[in-house]
Design a protein around this motif. Structure first.
Motif, PDB file in Angstrom:
ATOM      1  N   GLU A  99       0.856  -1.188   0.000  1.00 37.11           N
ATOM      2  CA  GLU A  99       0.000   0.000   0.000  1.00 37.11           C
ATOM      3  C   GLU A  99       0.890   1.234   0.000  1.00 37.11           C
ATOM      4  N   ARG A 133       0.753   5.405   0.461  1.00 37.10           N
ATOM      5  CA  ARG A 133      -0.074   6.538   0.897  1.00 37.10           C
ATOM      6  C   ARG A 133       0.740   7.824   0.799  1.00 37.10           C
ATOM      7  N   ASP A 134       0.075   8.878   0.357  1.00 40.24           N
ATOM      8  CA  ASP A 134       0.668  10.213   0.294  1.00 40.24           C
ATOM      9  C   ASP A 134       0.149  10.989   1.493  1.00 40.24           C
ATOM     10  N   SER A 158      -4.488   2.902  -2.945  1.00 40.10           N
ATOM     11  CA  SER A 158      -3.100   3.376  -2.946  1.00 40.10           C
ATOM     12  C   SER A 158      -2.906   4.460  -3.995  1.00 40.10           C
TER      13      SER A 158
END
Length: 96
Positions: A35, A37-38, A85
């Motif tokens: 995964e 993530r920002d 994602s």
């Protein structure tokens, strides 16, 4: 990461990509979960052990002898990453 739903391949999967005549083989370990993530100021890559081995393998393929500058692999929530994602591009750049 939600361990019950995954868009990552469930069995060992091999994908061959041709970049400037070089055939690059990327492999996903069975049960890999990755995964991305920002969080605004930083990116988090969260993965289980199989996912970390998979990412390490992708990076080693791109670092291989004879792999051309600019060779890359796109990972998205519909292509190797967990649903939700953000996209991740792994790219070789030999420019200094």
């Amino acid at each position: 990461m939600n361990p019950e739903s995954s868009s990552a391949p469930t069995e060992s999967t091999h994908v061959t990509v041709v970049a400037e005549g070089a055939g690059l083989v990327f492999t996903w370990d069975a049960d890999a979960r990755i995964e991305v993530r920002d969080l605004g100021g930083e990116v988090v890559i969260e993965a289980n052990a199989a996912g970390l081995r998979t990412l390490a393998g992708h990076l080693l393929v791109l670092a291989g002898d004879g792999v051309p500058d600019g060779a890359h692999l796109h990972l998205e929530d519909s292509n190797g990453l967990e649903d939700g994602s953000v996209g991740l591009v792994l790219e070789r750049s030999d420019a200094e």
